[in-house]
Write a protein that holds these residues in place. Sequence first.
Motif, PDB file in Angstrom:
ATOM      1  N   PHE A  86      82.672 -10.901 -28.786  1.00 58.94           N
ATOM      2  CA  PHE A  86      82.647 -10.649 -27.483  1.00 58.94           C
ATOM      3  C   PHE A  86      83.332  -9.176 -26.961  1.00 58.94           C
ATOM      4  N   GLN A  87      84.559  -9.001 -27.115  1.00 54.13           N
ATOM      5  CA  GLN A  87      85.187  -7.867 -26.857  1.00 54.13           C
ATOM      6  C   GLN A  87      84.668  -6.456 -27.533  1.00 54.13           C
ATOM      7  N   LYS A 111      84.380   2.471 -31.625  1.00 49.42           N
ATOM      8  CA  LYS A 111      85.829   1.782 -31.090  1.00 49.42           C
ATOM      9  C   LYS A 111      85.370   0.002 -31.290  1.00 49.42           C
ATOM     10  N   CYS A 112      83.934  -0.094 -31.231  1.00 46.52           N
ATOM     11  CA  CYS A 112      83.815  -1.661 -31.247  1.00 46.52           C
ATOM     12  C   CYS A 112      84.130  -2.302 -32.462  1.00 46.52           C
ATOM     13  N   ASN A 113      84.260  -1.541 -33.641  1.00 48.51           N
ATOM     14  CA  ASN A 113      84.339  -2.054 -34.888  1.00 48.51           C
ATOM     15  C   ASN A 113      86.124  -2.659 -35.137  1.00 48.51           C
ATOM     16  N   VAL A 142      79.904   1.246 -24.748  1.00 42.91           N
ATOM     17  CA  VAL A 142      80.848   2.399 -24.623  1.00 42.91           C
ATOM     18  C   VAL A 142      80.912   3.453 -25.673  1.00 42.91           C
ATOM     19  N   ASP A 143      81.442   2.843 -26.797  1.00 44.04           N
ATOM     20  CA  ASP A 143      81.832   3.651 -28.119  1.00 44.04           C
ATOM     21  C   ASP A 143      81.755   2.769 -29.267  1.00 44.04           C
TER      22      ASP A 143
END
Length: 72
Positions: A48-49, A60-62, A56-57
């Motif tokens: 979820f986070q 960075k989600c990874n 947004v990016d």
Amino acid sequence: MSNETLNNSKKYDALKLFPHWRRRLSNFDSSLDFTWKGRMWRSVDHAFQGAKMWLVDEEKCNCFSIDSGVTP
């Protein structure tokens, strides 16, 4: 033991096959890793986070996935 009562407990006997089944209902349960969107996740909350961060990016989600190699 909880304070719950059931009229027909036999209906839920299958749940006895899953130790701590109630914990698995939590977003924070990390007992079973899972794959979503081609990545391994430690918990539903991590996914979820990561999904929020993806808006947004995407790179960075990874960092919220197990595949990232980032340790807390």
